[in-house]
Motif scaffolding. Structure first.
Motif, PDB file in Angstrom:
ATOM      1  N   GLU A 191      -2.638 -22.162  28.927  1.00  0.00           N
ATOM      2  CA  GLU A 191      -2.894 -22.714  30.247  1.00  0.00           C
ATOM      3  C   GLU A 191      -3.032 -21.547  31.201  1.00  0.00           C
ATOM      4  O   GLU A 191      -2.620 -20.421  30.905  1.00  0.00           O
ATOM      5  N   VAL A 192      -3.652 -21.797  32.330  1.00  0.00           N
ATOM      6  CA  VAL A 192      -3.852 -20.751  33.327  1.00  0.00           C
ATOM      7  C   VAL A 192      -2.538 -20.528  34.070  1.00  0.00           C
ATOM      8  O   VAL A 192      -2.011 -21.456  34.696  1.00  0.00           O
ATOM      9  N   VAL A 193      -2.004 -19.313  33.976  1.00  0.00           N
ATOM     10  CA  VAL A 193      -0.700 -19.007  34.584  1.00  0.00           C
ATOM     11  C   VAL A 193      -0.827 -17.756  35.437  1.00  0.00           C
ATOM     12  O   VAL A 193      -1.669 -16.881  35.186  1.00  0.00           O
ATOM     13  N   VAL A 194       0.032 -17.674  36.446  1.00  0.00           N
ATOM     14  CA  VAL A 194       0.187 -16.469  37.253  1.00  0.00           C
ATOM     15  C   VAL A 194       1.264 -15.631  36.581  1.00  0.00           C
ATOM     16  O   VAL A 194       2.442 -15.991  36.565  1.00  0.00           O
ATOM     17  N   VAL A 195       0.880 -14.508  36.014  1.00  0.00           N
ATOM     18  CA  VAL A 195       1.785 -13.724  35.181  1.00  0.00           C
ATOM     19  C   VAL A 195       2.976 -13.220  35.986  1.00  0.00           C
ATOM     20  O   VAL A 195       4.117 -13.227  35.508  1.00  0.00           O
ATOM     21  N   ASP A 196       2.739 -12.770  37.225  1.00  0.00           N
ATOM     22  CA  ASP A 196       3.850 -12.263  38.027  1.00  0.00           C
ATOM     23  C   ASP A 196       4.905 -13.343  38.254  1.00  0.00           C
ATOM     24  O   ASP A 196       6.114 -13.065  38.255  1.00  0.00           O
ATOM     25  N   GLU A 197       4.471 -14.603  38.441  1.00  0.00           N
ATOM     26  CA  GLU A 197       5.432 -15.686  38.622  1.00  0.00           C
ATOM     27  C   GLU A 197       6.222 -15.933  37.338  1.00  0.00           C
ATOM     28  O   GLU A 197       7.427 -16.199  37.379  1.00  0.00           O
ATOM     29  N   VAL A 198       5.555 -15.853  36.183  1.00  0.00           N
ATOM     30  CA  VAL A 198       6.260 -16.040  34.910  1.00  0.00           C
ATOM     31  C   VAL A 198       7.322 -14.958  34.730  1.00  0.00           C
ATOM     32  O   VAL A 198       8.470 -15.238  34.359  1.00  0.00           O
ATOM     33  N   LEU A 199       6.952 -13.694  34.991  1.00  0.00           N
ATOM     34  CA  LEU A 199       7.898 -12.597  34.808  1.00  0.00           C
ATOM     35  C   LEU A 199       9.034 -12.666  35.829  1.00  0.00           C
ATOM     36  O   LEU A 199      10.185 -12.362  35.507  1.00  0.00           O
ATOM     37  N   ALA A 200       8.693 -13.060  37.062  1.00  0.00           N
ATOM     38  CA  ALA A 200       9.748 -13.195  38.071  1.00  0.00           C
ATOM     39  C   ALA A 200      10.742 -14.279  37.671  1.00  0.00           C
ATOM     40  O   ALA A 200      11.957 -14.152  37.881  1.00  0.00           O
ATOM     41  N   GLY A 201      10.254 -15.358  37.084  1.00  0.00           N
ATOM     42  CA  GLY A 201      11.151 -16.409  36.626  1.00  0.00           C
ATOM     43  C   GLY A 201      12.010 -15.977  35.450  1.00  0.00           C
ATOM     44  O   GLY A 201      13.050 -16.593  35.174  1.00  0.00           O
ATOM     45  N   MET A 202      11.590 -14.920  34.721  1.00  0.00           N
ATOM     46  CA  MET A 202      12.373 -14.433  33.584  1.00  0.00           C
ATOM     47  C   MET A 202      13.370 -13.361  33.977  1.00  0.00           C
ATOM     48  O   MET A 202      14.094 -12.843  33.118  1.00  0.00           O
ATOM     49  N   ALA A 203      13.368 -12.955  35.252  1.00  0.00           N
ATOM     50  CA  ALA A 203      14.165 -11.799  35.654  1.00  0.00           C
ATOM     51  C   ALA A 203      15.634 -11.951  35.256  1.00  0.00           C
ATOM     52  O   ALA A 203      16.250 -11.040  34.682  1.00  0.00           O
ATOM     53  N   GLU A 204      16.199 -13.116  35.559  1.00  0.00           N
ATOM     54  CA  GLU A 204      17.620 -13.315  35.259  1.00  0.00           C
ATOM     55  C   GLU A 204      17.865 -13.287  33.751  1.00  0.00           C
ATOM     56  O   GLU A 204      18.839 -12.686  33.284  1.00  0.00           O
ATOM     57  N   LEU A 205      16.996 -13.917  32.972  1.00  0.00           N
ATOM     58  CA  LEU A 205      17.139 -13.909  31.517  1.00  0.00           C
ATOM     59  C   LEU A 205      17.022 -12.493  30.964  1.00  0.00           C
ATOM     60  O   LEU A 205      17.796 -12.091  30.082  1.00  0.00           O
ATOM     61  N   LEU A 206      16.085 -11.714  31.489  1.00  0.00           N
ATOM     62  CA  LEU A 206      15.901 -10.345  30.997  1.00  0.00           C
ATOM     63  C   LEU A 206      17.115  -9.487  31.319  1.00  0.00           C
ATOM     64  O   LEU A 206      17.577  -8.702  30.491  1.00  0.00           O
ATOM     65  N   GLU A 207      17.635  -9.614  32.545  1.00  0.00           N
ATOM     66  CA  GLU A 207      18.808  -8.825  32.915  1.00  0.00           C
ATOM     67  C   GLU A 207      20.014  -9.213  32.067  1.00  0.00           C
ATOM     68  O   GLU A 207      20.843  -8.372  31.701  1.00  0.00           O
ATOM     69  N   TYR A 208      20.136 -10.483  31.752  1.00  0.00           N
ATOM     70  CA  TYR A 208      21.252 -10.931  30.919  1.00  0.00           C
ATOM     71  C   TYR A 208      21.093 -10.430  29.481  1.00  0.00           C
ATOM     72  O   TYR A 208      22.082 -10.136  28.806  1.00  0.00           O
ATOM     73  N   SER A 209      19.847 -10.330  29.006  1.00  0.00           N
ATOM     74  CA  SER A 209      19.603  -9.990  27.609  1.00  0.00           C
ATOM     75  C   SER A 209      19.841  -8.509  27.321  1.00  0.00           C
ATOM     76  O   SER A 209      20.318  -8.146  26.246  1.00  0.00           O
ATOM     77  N   VAL A 210      19.509  -7.621  28.276  1.00  0.00           N
ATOM     78  CA  VAL A 210      19.714  -6.190  28.054  1.00  0.00           C
ATOM     79  C   VAL A 210      21.132  -5.827  28.476  1.00  0.00           C
ATOM     80  O   VAL A 210      21.788  -6.546  29.224  1.00  0.00           O
ATOM     81  N   SER A 211      21.594  -4.696  27.984  1.00  0.00           N
ATOM     82  CA  SER A 211      22.973  -4.271  28.278  1.00  0.00           C
ATOM     83  C   SER A 211      23.125  -3.883  29.737  1.00  0.00           C
ATOM     84  O   SER A 211      22.159  -3.470  30.396  1.00  0.00           O
ATOM     85  N   GLY A 212      24.373  -3.988  30.229  1.00  0.00           N
ATOM     86  CA  GLY A 212      24.633  -3.631  31.611  1.00  0.00           C
ATOM     87  C   GLY A 212      24.444  -2.158  31.894  1.00  0.00           C
ATOM     88  O   GLY A 212      24.272  -1.757  33.051  1.00  0.00           O
ATOM     89  N   ARG A 213      24.451  -1.330  30.850  1.00  0.00           N
ATOM     90  CA  ARG A 213      24.273   0.104  31.055  1.00  0.00           C
ATOM     91  C   ARG A 213      22.811   0.478  31.272  1.00  0.00           C
ATOM     92  O   ARG A 213      22.495   1.645  31.506  1.00  0.00           O
ATOM     93  N   ILE A 214      21.931  -0.493  31.151  1.00  0.00           N
ATOM     94  CA  ILE A 214      20.490  -0.224  31.261  1.00  0.00           C
ATOM     95  C   ILE A 214      19.986  -0.876  32.542  1.00  0.00           C
ATOM     96  O   ILE A 214      20.246  -2.046  32.814  1.00  0.00           O
ATOM     97  N   GLN A 215      19.232  -0.111  33.326  1.00  0.00           N
ATOM     98  CA  GLN A 215      18.673  -0.621  34.575  1.00  0.00           C
ATOM     99  C   GLN A 215      17.288  -1.207  34.277  1.00  0.00           C
ATOM    100  O   GLN A 215      16.409  -0.533  33.723  1.00  0.00           O
ATOM    101  N   LEU A 216      17.095  -2.448  34.654  1.00  0.00           N
ATOM    102  CA  LEU A 216      15.834  -3.148  34.431  1.00  0.00           C
ATOM    103  C   LEU A 216      15.102  -3.294  35.761  1.00  0.00           C
ATOM    104  O   LEU A 216      15.656  -3.812  36.725  1.00  0.00           O
ATOM    105  N   ASP A 217      13.834  -2.803  35.803  1.00  0.00           N
ATOM    106  CA  ASP A 217      13.023  -2.886  37.023  1.00  0.00           C
ATOM    107  C   ASP A 217      11.780  -3.711  36.734  1.00  0.00           C
ATOM    108  O   ASP A 217      11.105  -3.488  35.715  1.00  0.00           O
ATOM    109  N   LEU A 218      11.503  -4.651  37.650  1.00  0.00           N
ATOM    110  CA  LEU A 218      10.263  -5.421  37.570  1.00  0.00           C
ATOM    111  C   LEU A 218       9.313  -4.888  38.639  1.00  0.00           C
ATOM    112  O   LEU A 218       9.584  -5.000  39.839  1.00  0.00           O
ATOM    113  N   ASP A 219       8.230  -4.270  38.201  1.00  0.00           N
ATOM    114  CA  ASP A 219       7.239  -3.703  39.114  1.00  0.00           C
ATOM    115  C   ASP A 219       5.993  -4.584  39.022  1.00  0.00           C
ATOM    116  O   ASP A 219       5.078  -4.322  38.236  1.00  0.00           O
ATOM    117  N   LEU A 220       5.975  -5.658  39.815  1.00  0.00           N
ATOM    118  CA  LEU A 220       4.921  -6.665  39.721  1.00  0.00           C
ATOM    119  C   LEU A 220       3.843  -6.356  40.751  1.00  0.00           C
ATOM    120  O   LEU A 220       4.056  -6.494  41.962  1.00  0.00           O
TER     121      LEU A 220
END
Length: 835
Positions: free
Chosen positions: A548-577
């Motif tokens: 389906e036609v999706v806005v990729v930045d919106e999909v990644l922004a919606g995953m932000a919390e899941l991604l931060e939870y999935s990686v270790s706290g010692r790793i800094q996760l940056d979303l550069d959309l």
């Protein structure tokens, strides 16, 4: 008697007549002898020299083509080279037949016969080698099969077949390595009593190897003999040319003496004749007129203008002979001019070809000095035009080539000594490769020249090697994709039976609490198995996508919390959309799964602390780029070729399935995108995914749903499934809802049963791939032709696209992909209700 003017004229006329007669006789005699000598030289000696030299060149060409015959890798190539050599030989032999000297002709024909005999023996050896290598490939295949067949044997058991397999794989390596392998295999065989089959294979491998060595030695011997025959024939030709040269010198001295005498006599008679010119003016006027005609024609010839085809002088004296001789000279001059023009055109063509060929070329003399080179030679080694000059020493040129670090390797990828190779290039054909540290690969092919020195062709293999590696990787991934697709199909059947029985168990009313706990655990494991099948299908590009036609930045922004939870706290996760309005046509859930997989892989590659940046940008025109960048340990170059292979992982046993990157790669390729990996040890990894932008951002693809299949429940259900476990589970599912169900293993069984039945069934469920001669598509098509009112449903462990594309099936019936879950059952048959 008074000397009157008339008497003087008569006396002068008589003297003039005598002088002219003497001059005519002397000139005619001298010219006739000179013409005879020149005709003899042109008619006999020049053709003899030309034929002999051409014969020598043809023989050298035949010997120069012999290595191509010796290196033929296929029967068709061997036949082609043999025909080319035969044609060359026939040409050389026809030249030898044209020689007038019988002794020289017999000598040269004997040398040609020796060359032909050695060429035939060389071709027979190459033919034997080709057949032997085919036998080796067959034997290697058999050994590979035996080694694979014993791959499951207890590791503690001493198994010789893998060692024999390694021997076959290394049979192209140097003899010392192969001999050590044979010694190792022989010692292993002595420790295995009762393994006669292994000893037979070992004996066969050793015999084949020795036979290959004998063939290689025979080929080298015949090539050396051919060069010796060529040198002998060249020496015979040179001796013959020397003899002819001596004859020419003698003839030249004779002609020179005759010309000198004729000149002396002619000058003397001419001085006396000058006194009678005035008296014989009338006669000389005609002579002058005729000479003017010849001079005028010569003027036309010198200016390149058109002239009469023939000089109109009809005299039976020297002037007539001169006119006839000039006619011949003019024809020869025009022929020489045409030949010169043709030579100029050939020279221009040769120079153009020399500079336009894709390979570099250089020529070094016998003293090791640079003679000539082409433009491509400068381009391959990045030389400036003023850096090379004729006469440069080979070591000077090689120092210029050494501005970049490199390794010299032979065809077996072993290091070689360049000094020893430089000496060998003057004597024999040499080939090697130069691998520069910046990735450039240049192939050197040197050929010695007959008069000393050598010529070398340089081919830039960089792009071809990259393309070969990409092709090998693509072929490997295609084979693995087919394998995983087949595994997924079989696993789907197992899951269909397992999940069907678990769903039946879940519907039992008297199931204990502990039993229901175990049941839920088993269902969860089954669901995980189904997800694994989808990952396998993702790698093999056979999973069902719901784009389906999706806005990729919106999909990644919606995953932000899941991604931060999935990686270790010692790793800094940056979303550069950076592409807020960019849309692509893609399955959003699979995209989320791919990004999560990449983030987890990046986190696992960071040992203590670091950064992961997920970046979106508009890339090339009409494409969206997603980059996942980490500061981890990176991937060594040796592993970068394997990280996309399924089941390959660098994690410890039990901590990874090896399907992460491979499933991401499969999903990206299936969805029309590109996958690129860049990594270096201790410098992190960057994975770039890109897709074309959606053409119409306002159009979505609705998620695929299962349409309900209403049918007459009073007529019962027929199920055609060759897997008994799946068939029994489906029968129980329908029977649990109070329906009459009949199961069949093959389509033929169902068709035979249907022919003896008066009433149609309400629902026909059939697997697509059945064990008999009929497919599920055949079954439902035949049933519908007899029972139009019957509702038909097809099942398969493979998606519809694969069935239509790879199996060539044209499916117009409802199709559901196994395993058939409870939710899917409720969507298909909402009117049946619970069991």
């Amino acid at each position: 008697m008074r000397w009157t003017l008339q008497n003087q004229a008569l006396l002068a006329f008589g003297i003039g007549i005598c002088l002219v007669a003497g001059l005519i006789l002397v000139t005619w005699h001298s010219l006739n002898q000179t013409r005879s000598a020149v005709n003899e030289f042109e008619g006999l000696l020049i053709p003899e020299i030309r034929n002999a030299l051409t014969l020598s060149e043809e023989a050298a060409q035949i010997v120069a083509m012999a290595p191509y015959l010796a290196s033929a890798g296929r029967p068709m190539q061997l036949q082609t080279e043999r025909q080319r050599l035969s044609h060359r030989y026939e040409l050389a032999y026809s030249l030898s037949e044209q020689l007038q000297n019988p002794e020289v002709r017999e000598q040269l024909q004997a040398s040609l016969a020796d060359i032909r005999a050695d060429l035939n023996r060389l071709a027979d050896l190459v033919n034997d080698e080709l057949f032997l290598r085919e036998d080796l490939f067959a034997a290697q295949f058999e050994v590979d099969q035996r080694a694979r067949a014993r791959s499951g044997v207890d590791r503690a058991t001493l198994d010789p077949w893998p060692s024999l397999q390694r021997f076959y794989l290394s049979i192209t390596h140097p003899d010392q390595y192969v001999d050590r392998s044979l010694q190792e295999l022989g010692s292993l065989a002595s420790t295995l009593p009762g393994r006669d089959d292994y000893r037979d294979w070992l004996t066969l491998a050793a015999d084949d190897h020795r036979q290959l060595q004998r063939i290689e030695q025979g080929k080298a011997f015949l090539l050396a003999r051919l060069r010796a025959h060529s040198e002998q024939l060249t020496q015979q030709t040179n001796n013959f040319a020397t003899d002819i040269q001596n004859v020419v010198l003698g003839q030249q001295q004779t002609v020179s003496a005759q010309v000198t005498r004729a000149l002396v006599l002619t000058v003397g008679l001419a001085l006396v004749l000058m006194a009678a010119i005035g008296v014989h003016y009338a006669n000389n006027r005609r002579l002058t007129r005729d000479l003017a005609v010849v001079i005028e024609d010569m003027g036309y010839l010198s200016r390149g203008e058109a002239a009469p085809a023939h000089i109109a002088i009809k005299r039976r004296d020297e002037i007539g002979d001169l006119a006839a001789a000039y006619d011949i000279f003019r024809d020869h001059a025009r022929a020489a001019e045409r030949t010169s023009q043709e030579l100029d055109a050939q020279k221009t063509l040769l120079e153009t070809t020399f500079n336009q060929i894709q390979d570099g070329l250089s020529v070094f003399s016998a003293e090791g000095e640079l003679v000539t080179w082409n433009r491509r030679y400068l381009e391959i080694f990045d030389f400036a035009p003023d850096q090379l000059r004729p006469g440069m020493r080979l070591d000077e040129v090689q120092r210029l080539m050494s501005r970049k670090r490199f390794r010299n390797l032979n065809l077996q990828q072993e290091s070689i000594d360049i000094q020893s190779l430089n000496e060998a290039r003057h004597r024999s054909v040499q080939s090697f490769e130069r691998h520069y540290d910046d990735g450039q690969i240049v192939e050197f092919r040197s050929q010695p020249m007959p008069n000393g020195g050598f010529v070398t062709l340089y081919s830039d293999l960089t792009e071809r090697r990259v393309a070969e590696q990409q092709l090998q990787q693509s072929q490997k991934m295609e084979v693995l994709g087919q394998l995983t697709g087949g595994v997924a199909h079989d696993f789907n059947n197992l899951l269909a039976a397992l999940m069907g029985n678990l769903q039946l168990l879940d519907q039992l009313p008297d199931l204990s609490e502990r039993g229901r706990k175990y049941l839920e655990r088993a269902l969860n494991v089954s669901e995980r198995g189904a997800q694994l099948v989808q990952r396998l299908l993702a790698f093999s590009r056979k999973q069902r996508l719901r784009p389906e036609v999706v806005v990729v930045d919106e999909v990644l922004a919606g995953m932000a919390e899941l991604l931060e939870y999935s990686v270790s706290g010692r790793i800094q996760l940056d979303l550069d959309l950076g592409a807020p309005e960019a849309t692509i046509d893609i399955d959003p859930s699979q995209l989320e799964n791919a990004i999560l997989n990449l983030a987890l892989n990046s986190a696992a590659a960071i040992p203590s602390s670091g950064h992961i940046r997920i970046q979106t940008r508009l890339g090339a025109p009409g494409r969206l780029v997603i980059r996942v960048i980490d500061t981890g340990t990176g991937i060594p170059p040796s592993m970068q070729k394997r990280v996309l292979e399924p089941f390959f992982t660098t994690k410890p046993a039990g901590q990874g399935s090896g399907l992460g990157l491979s499933t991401v790669y499969g999903f990206v390729q299936q969805s029309g995108g590109d996958f690129q990996l860049e990594s270096a040890p201790r410098q992190g990894t960057t994975i770039t995914l890109s897709w074309p932008l959606a053409q119409d951002a306002g159009t979505d693809h609705p998620a695929a749903a299962l349409d309900p299949l209403p049918f007459d429940t009073t007529r019962g259900v027929a199920i055609v499934e060759d897997d008994r476990s799946v068939r029994d589970a489906l029968v129980d599912l329908f029977e649990a809802r109070g329906l009459d169900v009949v199961g069949f293993e093959h389509g033929e069984h169902f068709i035979d049963w249907a022919r003896h039945r008066d009433a149609a069934v309400g629902l026909l469920v059939s697997d697509v791939n059945l064990g008999g001669h009929l497919t599920g598509l055949d079954v439902v098509t035949m049933a519908h032709s007899c029972w139009p009112e019957t509702t038909c449903l097809l099942m398969s462990g493979l998606p519809r696209a694969m069935l239509e594309r790879e199996l060539g099936l044209d499916i117009h019936w409802p199709l559901v992909q196994k395993p058939l879950t409870a939710a899917m059952f409720r969507e298909l048959f909402p009117g049946l209700g619970p069991a």
